[in-house]
Design an enzyme around this catalytic site. Sequence first.
Site, PDB file in Angstrom:
ATOM      1  N   HIS A 131       0.812  -1.217   0.000  1.00 32.30           N
ATOM      2  CA  HIS A 131       0.000   0.000   0.000  1.00 32.30           C
ATOM      3  C   HIS A 131       0.844   1.266   0.000  1.00 32.30           C
ATOM      4  O   HIS A 131       0.362   2.342   0.326  1.00 32.30           O
ATOM      5  CB  HIS A 131      -0.962   0.002   1.181  1.00 32.30           C
ATOM      6  CG  HIS A 131      -2.034  -1.022   1.056  1.00 32.30           C
ATOM      7  ND1 HIS A 131      -2.883  -1.342   2.088  1.00 32.30           N
ATOM      8  CD2 HIS A 131      -2.408  -1.815   0.030  1.00 32.30           C
ATOM      9  CE1 HIS A 131      -3.723  -2.276   1.691  1.00 32.30           C
ATOM     10  NE2 HIS A 131      -3.446  -2.581   0.443  1.00 32.30           N
ATOM     11  N   CYS A 156       4.795  12.100  -7.655  1.00 32.91           N
ATOM     12  CA  CYS A 156       4.076  13.177  -8.313  1.00 32.91           C
ATOM     13  C   CYS A 156       2.586  12.835  -8.352  1.00 32.91           C
ATOM     14  O   CYS A 156       2.207  11.703  -8.657  1.00 32.91           O
ATOM     15  CB  CYS A 156       4.608  13.363  -9.728  1.00 32.91           C
ATOM     16  SG  CYS A 156       3.685  14.599 -10.688  1.00 32.91           S
ATOM     17  N   CYS A 209       7.329  18.357  -9.586  1.00 31.26           N
ATOM     18  CA  CYS A 209       7.903  17.260 -10.357  1.00 31.26           C
ATOM     19  C   CYS A 209       8.793  17.820 -11.471  1.00 31.26           C
ATOM     20  O   CYS A 209       8.378  18.708 -12.211  1.00 31.26           O
ATOM     21  CB  CYS A 209       6.777  16.417 -10.954  1.00 31.26           C
ATOM     22  SG  CYS A 209       7.342  15.072 -12.022  1.00 31.26           S
ATOM     23  N   CYS A 242       6.938  16.765 -15.014  1.00 27.46           N
ATOM     24  CA  CYS A 242       5.691  17.366 -15.519  1.00 27.46           C
ATOM     25  C   CYS A 242       5.225  18.583 -14.725  1.00 27.46           C
ATOM     26  O   CYS A 242       4.171  19.126 -14.999  1.00 27.46           O
ATOM     27  CB  CYS A 242       4.580  16.309 -15.539  1.00 27.46           C
ATOM     28  SG  CYS A 242       3.958  15.887 -13.897  1.00 27.46           S
TER      29      CYS A 242
END
Length: 168
Positions: free
Chosen positions: A102, A110, A136, A139
């Site tokens: 998890h 990001c 990031c 992006c």
Amino acid sequence: MVALTGAGMSQASGLPTFRDAADGLWNQYFASEVATAAALRRDPQKVWQWLRALVQEMNVALPNAGHIALGQLEQRCKVTVVTQNVDNLHERAASTEVIHLHGNAYAYCCMDCARPMTMPPGPVPDWETLSHAVRCSHCDGKIRHDVVLFNEIVDATRMEQARIAIQT
């Protein structure tokens, strides 16, 4: 050897589980407001603050006898821990082969492209500081804790690593 662990392991270190009838986190919070992909898109600051508070609880929790036993067992044979827990208590108890199904509350990625991201050194900053300071490099997306929220799928690589460890 493969050890599969979940909420009960961390509960013995004083961390609340999500669903326990007495002190579960879902007795205090609505999962839909703080632990879903939709909540992250709708109000990333609220989700960040909730996770940040959980990380602060994790920081004071200590590995318990179960964590320590698995860490010590690794001194004698190959042990892979496959855990649903995001708290790093296995690592703090000397386990080195840990697969976090998890995710890991101490890792970041990001929000847009999911690439791993490095957090600035020091304490986890508040959302306002973080959302402006760390972006990031691929992006320009915002950072998030690398944990699986409701309505998100478990990372295929982690699932494959767990499958291989168990099968082997």
